[in-house]
Motif scaffolding. Structure first.
Motif, short mmCIF file in Angstrom:
data_model
loop_
_atom_site.label_atom_id
_atom_site.label_comp_id
_atom_site.label_asym_id
_atom_site.label_seq_id
_atom_site.Cartn_x
_atom_site.Cartn_y
_atom_site.Cartn_z
N TYR A 232 0.84 -1.20 0.00
CA TYR A 232 0.00 0.00 0.00
C TYR A 232 0.87 1.25 0.00
CZ TYR A 232 -4.24 2.73 0.87
OH TYR A 232 -5.29 3.60 0.74
N LYS A 233 1.95 1.23 0.79
CA LYS A 233 2.88 2.36 0.81
C LYS A 233 3.52 2.56 -0.56
CE LYS A 233 7.04 4.22 2.96
NZ LYS A 233 8.18 3.97 3.89
N THR A 237 3.24 5.88 -2.78
CA THR A 237 4.48 6.57 -3.18
C THR A 237 4.51 6.81 -4.69
OG1 THR A 237 5.67 5.53 -1.34
CG2 THR A 237 7.00 6.43 -3.14
N THR A 456 -4.35 8.72 2.94
CA THR A 456 -3.86 8.33 1.61
C THR A 456 -3.81 9.55 0.70
OG1 THR A 456 -4.71 6.07 1.80
CG2 THR A 456 -4.36 6.91 -0.42
N PHE A 459 -0.94 11.92 1.71
CA PHE A 459 0.37 11.44 1.26
C PHE A 459 0.53 11.65 -0.25
CE2 PHE A 459 0.45 8.53 5.11
CZ PHE A 459 1.54 9.14 5.70
N LEU A 466 5.87 11.61 3.29
CA LEU A 466 5.95 10.15 3.34
C LEU A 466 6.93 9.67 4.41
CD1 LEU A 466 5.72 9.40 -0.47
CD2 LEU A 466 4.28 8.36 1.29
N TRP A 469 5.38 7.93 7.49
CA TRP A 469 4.62 6.70 7.30
C TRP A 469 4.53 5.86 8.57
CZ3 TRP A 469 1.46 5.29 3.46
CH2 TRP A 469 0.98 3.98 3.45
N ASP A 470 5.65 5.73 9.29
CA ASP A 470 5.64 4.91 10.50
C ASP A 470 4.70 5.51 11.55
OD1 ASP A 470 7.42 3.17 9.35
OD2 ASP A 470 9.19 3.96 10.38
N TYR A 472 2.06 7.23 10.85
CA TYR A 472 0.72 6.93 10.33
C TYR A 472 0.30 5.51 10.69
CZ TYR A 472 -2.05 4.80 6.54
OH TYR A 472 -2.93 4.04 5.81
#
Length: 500
Positions: A232-233, A237, A456, A459, A466, A469-470, A472
């Motif tokens: 998903y990341k 990205t 989402t 980002f 981004l 992310w961690d 999130y």
């Protein structure tokens, strides 16, 4: 009919009437004098009384009507999951209990090996409450449409992967620096609905229209938290990169369809989401000065040459009231014939032989010269949906691949042939929840989905870095993401143990 069986034309032994909720489409608004209604009654001795609801309000009105306790017998255009609120109340029928009245349904489910997918529709009681449309094979309709004249002008090959699309968009941007080469539609009410749905499949996750908070991981044989997946990341990205480089219009996630089409008409868009009907009905009439447009094959990504797994589409619920009717058996036989027999499916799709279409000795169907549909007879004075009522979203569901392809243009048949080699992703196993679990899951599921959707977009649009992310993912965990995953996996295990 006492002798109703596979291949039989259903005809009630005396005239009967069934009421039905009806989703009215703005492109072909309902008419009482449609040939569809007349011929349906002639063939089956059944008259449908439609309760008409505008398509834009259909889901909301359907919920209100069913919850009020007095819905029409037939409730069409229901997607998997939409039935859940009505199961506990007993408002809709456990249709899986009555399949012996539906020989055509059972025949197709057996012949096409549909049971693994049908099992995913079962509730915790082991029953399912929707009669879905069933396709013989996976049907991928949506893809991207591109300005082929621009592709030729720039001597660009047709992209086959999302990475190759990135290269294509950069070349378009270099030639037309003042435009966003890609500006998408299908953003309302689900931001990035089709775009995220398509690209998530290519990346091995879910998104957009197809988003679920839990995604089946075939490698670990477990459901995992979708919004936290590395796949998903990677998808987010990629889309962030397109936006940051000016290749994807940021308004793709918020604009309505009319705004997206206006940009296409003005030459500001060179790539847009499309299905076969969009291409013919929506886009090509907007093109000017020799511009041309075509769908490109469904793009591959890190997950390989894959498509979605589902061969089911929206279907029908039956009101529990119907079970008390003296005409209940006739109702189920009628639905079986119209929605699941070869003859009923051909009728709902093509109409009446000799009036709306002809058929040659080899069985090939051809629209009558004065009837058009998706550009098969451009300029014909009559339209299959608008003037006759056939090929409508309330009645035309599923069917054989031959029937599906029979109404495709040569161009669309070529598109389907170009993606025929792609492999459907594995079908996730059933994980039905108890009433108590469903109530708990709903309290977690909706806020979590809304949060993932919001983050989402942030980002992708660069409104959140981004690098966070961690943080999130930690926020997902704090919003009961792991608890929802655990609940789903326990339900999967329980169902598997009970159905060995």
């Amino acid at each position: 009919m006492a002798d109703y069986a596979i291949g039989a034309q259903f005809k009630a032994t005396e005239p009967i009437t069934f009421d039905m909720l009806y989703s009215d489409h703005t492109n072909y608004p309902i008419k009482n004098d449609w040939l569809f209604w007349q011929e349906l009654t002639k063939r089956t001795n059944v008259t449908i009384t439609p309760s008409v609801v505008p398509a834009s309000d259909y889901n909301q009105k359907r919920g209100l009507v069913v919850s009020a306790g007095d819905p029409p017998f037939i409730i069409p255009k229901v997607y998997a999951g939409h039935e859940a609120p009505f199961v506990a109340s007993g408002a809709v029928l456990p249709v899986s209990d009555y399949l012996d009245l539906m020989p055509h349904f059972k025949q197709k489910a057996d012949k096409w090996d549909m049971w693994p997918q049908l099992d995913r529709q079962r509730q915790e009681d082991g029953k399912f409450y929707i009669l879905p449309g069933m396709h013989e094979k996976v049907w991928q309709d949506y893809s991207l449409a591109v300005r082929t004249d621009v592709m030729q002008e720039l001597n660009l090959p047709t992209p086959k992967t999302w990475d190759e699309l990135h290269t294509t968009l950069k070349a378009m941007k270099a030639r037309y620096p003042d435009a966003y080469p890609f500006s998408d539609r299908f953003a309302v009410p689900n931001p990035g609905g089709n775009l995220l749905n398509m690209i998530s499949t290519a990346y091995g996750t879910t998104g957009g229209w197809g988003y679920f908070n839990t995604t089946w991981d075939a490698d670990t044989q477990q459901f995992v938290l979708t919004g936290a997946m590395p796949e998903y990341k990677a998808m987010v990205t990629y889309l962030h990169t397109l936006v940051a480089e000016g290749l994807l219009d940021p308004e793709s996630f918020t604009q309505n369809d009319d705004q997206a089409k206006q940009k296409l008409a003005a030459g500001k868009t060179l790539v847009i989401s499309s299905n076969a009907q969009n291409l013919v009905n929506d886009y090509r009439p907007l093109l000017k000065d020799g511009a041309t447009m075509a769908k490109i094959p469904f793009l591959a990504g890190p997950a390989g040459e894959v498509t979605g797994y589902t061969r089911l589409e929206s279907g029908l619920m039956i009101s529990s009231k119907a079970r008390e009717s003296e005409n209940f058996v006739a109702l189920m036989q009628f639905i079986d014939w119209l929605f699941y027999s070869d003859a009923g499916q051909e009728f709902a799709k093509w109409g009446v032989e000799g009036v709306t279409f002809t058929k040659d000795a080899a069985g090939k169907r051809t629209l009558a010269p004065d009837v058009d549909f998706v550009g098969l007879n451009p300029g014909a004075p009559k339209h299959l949906q608008k003037d006759f009522g056939f090929q409508g979203g309330n009645f035309s569901y599923g069917g054989s691949t031959e029937l599906l392809h029979s109404m495709f243009t040569t161009e669309e048949q070529a598109f389907q042939a170009a993606i025929a080699h792609k492999t459907p992703i594995p079908v996730p196993p059933p994980a039905p929840l108890t009433d108590e679990e469903r109530e708990q899951a709903t309290l977690w599921d909706t806020p979590l989905k809304d949060f993932v959707t919001q983050q989402t977009l942030q980002f992708i649009l660069g409104q959140r870095d981004l690098g966070e992310w961690d943080a999130y993912v930690a926020e997902l965990n704090a919003k009961n993401g792991p608890a929802l995953v655990d609940l789903t996996n326990k339900a999967r295990t329980r169902y598997a143990d009970q159905n060995k």
